[in-house]
Design a protein around this motif. Structure first.
Motif, PDB file in Angstrom:
ATOM      1  N   ALA A   1       0.295   8.845  -9.467  1.00 46.80           N
ATOM      2  CA  ALA A   1      -0.593   8.515 -10.583  1.00 46.80           C
ATOM      3  C   ALA A   1      -0.960   7.036 -10.573  1.00 46.80           C
ATOM      4  O   ALA A   1      -2.110   6.665 -10.856  1.00 46.80           O
ATOM      5  N   LEU A   2       0.000   6.186 -10.227  1.00 44.86           N
ATOM      6  CA  LEU A   2      -0.272   4.750 -10.182  1.00 44.86           C
ATOM      7  C   LEU A   2      -1.282   4.425  -9.095  1.00 44.86           C
ATOM      8  O   LEU A   2      -2.213   3.634  -9.305  1.00 44.86           O
ATOM      9  N   ARG A   3      -1.128   5.037  -7.930  1.00 45.96           N
ATOM     10  CA  ARG A   3      -2.091   4.776  -6.845  1.00 45.96           C
ATOM     11  C   ARG A   3      -3.484   5.223  -7.250  1.00 45.96           C
ATOM     12  O   ARG A   3      -4.477   4.554  -6.934  1.00 45.96           O
ATOM     13  N   ALA A   4      -3.574   6.341  -7.943  1.00 46.25           N
ATOM     14  CA  ALA A   4      -4.882   6.818  -8.382  1.00 46.25           C
ATOM     15  C   ALA A   4      -5.505   5.847  -9.382  1.00 46.25           C
ATOM     16  O   ALA A   4      -6.712   5.566  -9.332  1.00 46.25           O
ATOM     17  N   ALA A   5      -4.687   5.334 -10.285  1.00 48.73           N
ATOM     18  CA  ALA A   5      -5.195   4.392 -11.286  1.00 48.73           C
ATOM     19  C   ALA A   5      -5.550   3.049 -10.664  1.00 48.73           C
ATOM     20  O   ALA A   5      -6.453   2.351 -11.135  1.00 48.73           O
ATOM     21  N   TRP A   6      -4.858   2.668  -9.604  1.00 48.62           N
ATOM     22  CA  TRP A   6      -5.065   1.367  -8.954  1.00 48.62           C
ATOM     23  C   TRP A   6      -6.420   1.299  -8.270  1.00 48.62           C
ATOM     24  O   TRP A   6      -7.057   0.255  -8.239  1.00 48.62           O
ATOM     25  N   ARG A   7      -6.823   2.405  -7.667  1.00 49.44           N
ATOM     26  CA  ARG A   7      -8.116   2.501  -6.970  1.00 49.44           C
ATOM     27  C   ARG A   7      -8.279   1.382  -5.931  1.00 49.44           C
ATOM     28  O   ARG A   7      -9.319   0.739  -5.837  1.00 49.44           O
ATOM     29  N   ALA A   8      -7.219   1.179  -5.142  1.00 51.21           N
ATOM     30  CA  ALA A   8      -7.257   0.136  -4.121  1.00 51.21           C
ATOM     31  C   ALA A   8      -8.253   0.504  -3.023  1.00 51.21           C
ATOM     32  O   ALA A   8      -8.266   1.646  -2.555  1.00 51.21           O
ATOM     33  N   PRO A   9      -9.086  -0.430  -2.603  1.00 51.94           N
ATOM     34  CA  PRO A   9     -10.023  -0.136  -1.519  1.00 51.94           C
ATOM     35  C   PRO A   9      -9.298  -0.001  -0.183  1.00 51.94           C
ATOM     36  O   PRO A   9      -8.176  -0.481  -0.019  1.00 51.94           O
ATOM     37  N   ASP A  10      -9.939   0.665   0.750  1.00 55.74           N
ATOM     38  CA  ASP A  10      -9.373   0.797   2.088  1.00 55.74           C
ATOM     39  C   ASP A  10      -9.155  -0.576   2.710  1.00 55.74           C
ATOM     40  O   ASP A  10      -9.887  -1.535   2.423  1.00 55.74           O
ATOM     41  N   GLY A  11      -8.153  -0.649   3.567  1.00 62.12           N
ATOM     42  CA  GLY A  11      -7.841  -1.911   4.211  1.00 62.12           C
ATOM     43  C   GLY A  11      -6.900  -1.711   5.375  1.00 62.12           C
ATOM     44  O   GLY A  11      -6.694  -0.583   5.835  1.00 62.12           O
ATOM     45  N   PRO A  12      -6.260  -2.789   5.854  1.00 62.55           N
ATOM     46  CA  PRO A  12      -5.471  -2.718   7.081  1.00 62.55           C
ATOM     47  C   PRO A  12      -4.000  -2.395   6.887  1.00 62.55           C
ATOM     48  O   PRO A  12      -3.277  -2.195   7.870  1.00 62.55           O
ATOM     49  N   ALA A  13      -3.522  -2.355   5.644  1.00 58.98           N
ATOM     50  CA  ALA A  13      -2.081  -2.256   5.408  1.00 58.98           C
ATOM     51  C   ALA A  13      -1.720  -0.878   4.857  1.00 58.98           C
ATOM     52  O   ALA A  13      -2.364  -0.387   3.919  1.00 58.98           O
ATOM     53  N   PRO A  14      -0.683  -0.231   5.419  1.00 63.99           N
ATOM     54  CA  PRO A  14      -0.379   1.143   5.018  1.00 63.99           C
ATOM     55  C   PRO A  14       0.304   1.234   3.657  1.00 63.99           C
ATOM     56  O   PRO A  14       1.137   0.400   3.302  1.00 63.99           O
TER      57      PRO A  14
ATOM     58  N   PRO B   1       8.184  -5.555   1.885  1.00 68.21           N
ATOM     59  CA  PRO B   1       6.828  -5.039   1.633  1.00 68.21           C
ATOM     60  C   PRO B   1       5.734  -6.060   1.906  1.00 68.21           C
ATOM     61  O   PRO B   1       4.673  -5.712   2.442  1.00 68.21           O
ATOM     62  N   ALA B   2       5.978  -7.322   1.564  1.00 65.41           N
ATOM     63  CA  ALA B   2       4.976  -8.360   1.822  1.00 65.41           C
ATOM     64  C   ALA B   2       4.818  -8.604   3.316  1.00 65.41           C
ATOM     65  O   ALA B   2       3.694  -8.700   3.832  1.00 65.41           O
ATOM     66  N   VAL B   3       5.925  -8.728   4.028  1.00 65.55           N
ATOM     67  CA  VAL B   3       5.876  -9.008   5.468  1.00 65.55           C
ATOM     68  C   VAL B   3       5.190  -7.875   6.217  1.00 65.55           C
ATOM     69  O   VAL B   3       4.334  -8.105   7.092  1.00 65.55           O
ATOM     70  N   LEU B   4       5.533  -6.631   5.899  1.00 68.44           N
ATOM     71  CA  LEU B   4       4.948  -5.500   6.614  1.00 68.44           C
ATOM     72  C   LEU B   4       3.448  -5.386   6.354  1.00 68.44           C
ATOM     73  O   LEU B   4       2.675  -5.086   7.273  1.00 68.44           O
ATOM     74  N   ALA B   5       3.026  -5.624   5.115  1.00 65.45           N
ATOM     75  CA  ALA B   5       1.596  -5.561   4.811  1.00 65.45           C
ATOM     76  C   ALA B   5       0.831  -6.651   5.545  1.00 65.45           C
ATOM     77  O   ALA B   5      -0.245  -6.403   6.116  1.00 65.45           O
TER      78      ALA B   5
END
Length: 440
Positions: free
Chosen positions: A46-59, A102-106
């Motif tokens: 639900a949080l990811r849906a609400a965030w609506r993050a655009p596509d990008g390079p980080a999984p 999480p920061a390093v991997l992204a």
């Protein structure tokens, strides 16, 4: 300032020594797998849906897509800690890997960094966070998420960006000024803001490293003011003690229960006693704990987060079901009834054994007059007590991710191969796994 300067110089030149390579791989496997377990929860979807993050390079690990760096860092950080399954360190008094990985991997996925640089950055994130955890004694009531570990995230990102010693020290110091003052009661009352503190740690670490890369950051001794004067006390000597010879990553713990680590020794004691339970019913359970864990007495949990910080819930669940998993029932009447019969008290002799031991002593009484007692010095999973090996972690992760066994296998492969990869971007993006629609 001088301690941070020395730490920055060390990070800027850090490579991954052979002595810690295997342990780093295990911690990485745990982080990747547990993040995917958290990502599968309905509230994270639900949080990811609400965030609506655009596509990008980080999984978004385990969520089926890749997004922008900062969104991935924040959302993966929240997912990683949402079920209380992430690796921790008793000497740091919290979770070094969750603050920085999480920061390093992204960022590594975005930069398509080399495997060697990524491994060094992950190690830097862990060791710097752990050293700040050792150095910081938070005031009573303060929660460790999002406070002393932010400099670890900055250190790892600075290492990936190739910053020099002065810039890296500035990034670390800047991150120390971005600590969150979170109260422990947010966890016991079930407020998910407690999970967001780890997402904030990731994005704050990214911001601090970028400020240093832009020439905006300075090393002014901020940690002694923010982590010390405001949030507690701070011993800068811990930042550089045994630097390069002591590796805190080797002394962490992995979790087999979805609950606060302070509840684990009691759960382990109950599980060890279950085979000796007589046929009679349980009349009471006395849990003696160290002072750090003696406050988790709640018996009116309202959601999974508050239940995971309730020793009565964890002990009753372990006693009646033999497991404390991400899907353990919150509304089982038998568990609720038994939890009311669990009494948690602080024991001075157990407190005196901190930090090397986080012990618990459990006495179970039955209505036929029988009593059984078991004491354990540390939870199962502690590297210094009863360590979990890779096979153990894989078995747990596949139990928690029954619909994505292939993702666990992929995480195992990445954890082994990462230091030797020419570039890590594609390998990391592969950890997003199948699209959620495919799983549904």
């Amino acid at each position: 300032m001088e301690s941070t300067r020395r730490l920055g110089a060390w990070v800027s030149e850090l490579d991954t020594p052979d002595a810690v390579r295997d342990r780093l791989a295990l911690v990485l496997l745990d982080v990747l797998g547990v993040t995917a377990v958290g990502a599968a929860q309905p509230e994270q979807r639900a949080l990811r849906a609400a965030w609506r993050a655009p596509d990008g390079p980080a999984p978004l690990i385990g969520a089926g897509r890749s997004v922008t760096v900062d969104a991935a860092a924040f959302l993966n950080g929240m997912a990683l800690v949402s079920l209380e399954l992430d690796e921790g360190n008793k000497y740091a008094k919290g979770h070094p890997a969750a603050h920085g990985f999480p920061a390093v991997l992204a960022l590594a996925a975005d930069l398509d960094s080399t495997g060697a640089d990524t491994a060094a950055a992950l190690l830097a994130a862990y060791e710097v966070a752990s050293r700040f955890g050792r150095a910081t004694a938070l005031r009573p009531g303060a929660h460790p998420h999002g406070s002393w570990g932010v400099p670890g995230a900055a250190a790892g990102c600075a290492r990936l960006l190739g910053l020099d010693a002065e810039q890296t020290a500035a990034a670390i110091d800047t991150a120390a000024g971005m600590a969150i003052a979170g109260h422990f009661d947010s966890a016991t009352t079930g407020n998910p803001v407690r999970n967001a503190w780890m997402g904030a740690s990731a994005t704050s670490g990214l911001a601090a490293a970028r400020m240093a890369a832009a020439g905006m950051a300075r090393n002014t001794g901020t940690a002694a003011l923010s982590l010390g004067t405001l949030l507690g006390s701070f011993d800068p000597g811990e930042l550089t003690a045994d630097l390069g010879t002591r590796w805190d990553i080797q002394h962490g713990y992995f979790k087999q229960h979805a609950s606060c680590s302070f509840t684990h020794p009691a759960a382990d004691a109950v599980l060890a006693l279950r085979g000796e339970f007589p046929g009679a019913g349980i009349t009471s359970i006395l849990v003696e704990s160290h002072a750090l864990g003696a406050g988790l007495t709640g018996t009116d949990w309202t959601n999974r987060l508050s239940a995971m910080f309730s020793t009565p819930f964890v002990v009753a669940t372990a006693a009646l079901t033999g497991r404390v998993d991400p899907d353990s029932a919150l509304d089982d009447p038998a568990v609720q009834t038994l939890a009311q019969r669990v009494r948690l008290v602080a024991a001075d002799d157990l407190t005196a054994r901190l930090p090397a031991e986080r012990a618990a002593r459990v006495t179970v009484a039955f209505d036929d007059g029988t009593t059984l007692t078991r004491e354990v010095p540390n939870p199962v999973g502690d590297a210094d007590h009863h360590p979990l090996a890779e096979d153990d972690l894989v078995a747990l992760l596949k139990t928690w991710l029954p619909r994505q066994p292939g993702l666990v296998d992929r995480a195992v492969a990445v954890s082994h191969e990462l230091p030797d990869l020419a570039r890590v971007g594609d390998a990391l993006r592969g950890l997003a796994g199948p699209d959620e629609k495919e799983l549904n």
